[in-house]
Scaffold this active site. Structure first.
Site, PDB file in Angstrom:
ATOM      1  N   ALA A 166      45.604  37.184  44.700  1.00  9.45           N
ATOM      2  CA  ALA A 166      44.970  38.165  45.881  1.00  9.45           C
ATOM      3  C   ALA A 166      45.871  38.782  46.467  1.00  9.45           C
ATOM      4  CB  ALA A 166      43.233  37.384  46.294  1.00  9.45           C
ATOM      5  N   GLY A 193      44.804  34.353  42.103  1.00 13.67           N
ATOM      6  CA  GLY A 193      44.135  35.526  41.158  1.00 13.67           C
ATOM      7  C   GLY A 193      44.584  35.993  40.998  1.00 13.67           C
ATOM      8  N   GLU A 234      43.643  34.279  37.774  1.00 16.76           N
ATOM      9  CA  GLU A 234      42.762  33.856  37.532  1.00 16.76           C
ATOM     10  C   GLU A 234      40.990  35.141  36.894  1.00 16.76           C
ATOM     11  OE1 GLU A 234      41.888  33.266  42.019  1.00 16.76           O
ATOM     12  OE2 GLU A 234      41.170  30.846  41.759  1.00 16.76           O
ATOM     13  N   GLU A 261      48.185  28.757  45.764  1.00 10.31           N
ATOM     14  CA  GLU A 261      47.412  28.798  47.266  1.00 10.31           C
ATOM     15  C   GLU A 261      47.824  27.519  47.965  1.00 10.31           C
ATOM     16  OE1 GLU A 261      45.751  29.394  43.907  1.00 10.31           O
ATOM     17  OE2 GLU A 261      45.002  31.058  43.492  1.00 10.31           O
TER      18      GLU A 261
END
Ligand code: CAA
Length: 257
Positions: free
Chosen positions: A65, A108, A111, A131
């Site tokens: 992300a 992300g 993911e 993260e």
């Protein structure tokens, strides 16, 4: 919608989506997720499209992300705006999606790849949930999906230490379905996508729904769900054609009805 952060290209019944923020290693910002969601809406609405491939660049599928976009958030704005909530559009897709991953698939990015139906990896792929290094934790499903893919011990190792897994380890662990040389990645993904696109669409969609149900329910309920979908497949013309074609020793000509 004109796209700025993804590129799309249709080849026959297959749509290729290329994540396209090269300067940010395809970091997944709100705009990119909105554009991907729009592409998914169009894909699902178009009866001529039967399979999607999502890919990135040679260096990065996606490095997570967008950290720069997230940094100013506090917990109230993250909660009220439901930060990352819009990502849920991706696993809601009922038609098939293949992730073709080269380079970094981190946070992300990992993911997103796991939200696809299966992952074909280049030998250069690196997966991770780093993260923890940012003082947070996965927020796009990483703690749940990675654990189901690779088991508790490896998922804990990856999420707690932030270490990356190379393509071989990812294949050994069941995170990816196959590993190929980097220059064969897209060719292999298209080969698989073309194969899926030639199948009966209702059979493909029922199969996807039933496999995904394995993650959501008990074995007994999942088997019952599968059996009911299996029975309903006998209501399609494709069942009759597919079985007759086998008996006639010819290829099936599916009508997707
Ligand atoms: N968000 C925003 N920008 C990113 C980014 C990210 N996730 N990852 C890389 N970039 C940017 C860098 O800031 C850099 O931009 P500038 O040129 O403007 O400085 C550019 O992409 C190139 O990156 P690097 O210079 O760092 O490239 P590198 O080859 O030295 O390192 C890397 C590559 C190891 C992948 C490194 O970029 C990195 O560690 N990225 C962050 C990985 C990460 O922590 N991902 C998790 C994000 S949080 C998340 O995803 C939450 C969630 O669960 C959804």
């Amino acid at each position: 919608m004109a796209y700025e952060t993804i590129k799309t290209e249709t080849r026959g019944a297959v749509i290729l989506v290329t994540l396209n923020r090269p300067k940010a290693l395809n970091a997944l910002n709100r705009q990119l997720i909105a554009e991907l969601s729009d592409a998914l809406d169009k894909y699902e609405a178009d009866p001529d499209l039967r399979c999607m491939i999502i890919t990135g660049s040679e260096k990065a599928f996606a490095a997570g992300a967008d950290i720069k976009e997230m940094q100013p958030y506090d917990s109230v704005t993250a909660y009220v705006e439901n930060l990352l909530g819009e990502w849920d559009r991706i696993p809601r897709t009922r038609k098939p999606i293949i992730a073709a991953v080269a380079g970094y698939a981190l946070g992300g990015g990992c993911e997103l790849a796991m939200m696809c139906d299966f992952i074909i990896a280049a030998d250069t792929a690196k997966f991770g949930q780093p993260e923890i290094n940012l003082g947070v934790m996965p927020g796009g499903g990483g703690t749940q999906r990675l654990t189901r893919f690779v088991g508790k011990s490896k998922a804990m190792d990856m999420c707690l230490t932030g270490r990356m897994m190379d393509a071989d380890e990812a294949e050994r662990s069941g995170l990816v379905s196959r590993v190929v040389p980097a220059d064969e990645l897209l060719g292999t993904a298209f080969e698989a996508a073309d194969k899926i696109a030639d199948m009966s669409l209702p059979a493909v969609m029922m199969t996807k729904e039933a496999v995904n149900r394995a993650y959501e329910t008990t074995m007994a309920e999942g088997i019952l769900f599968e059996r009911r979908l299996f029975h309903s497949a006998f209501g399609t013309e494709d069942q009759s054609e597919g079985m007759q074609a086998f008996i006639d020793k010819r290829s099936a000509n599916f009508q997707n009805r």
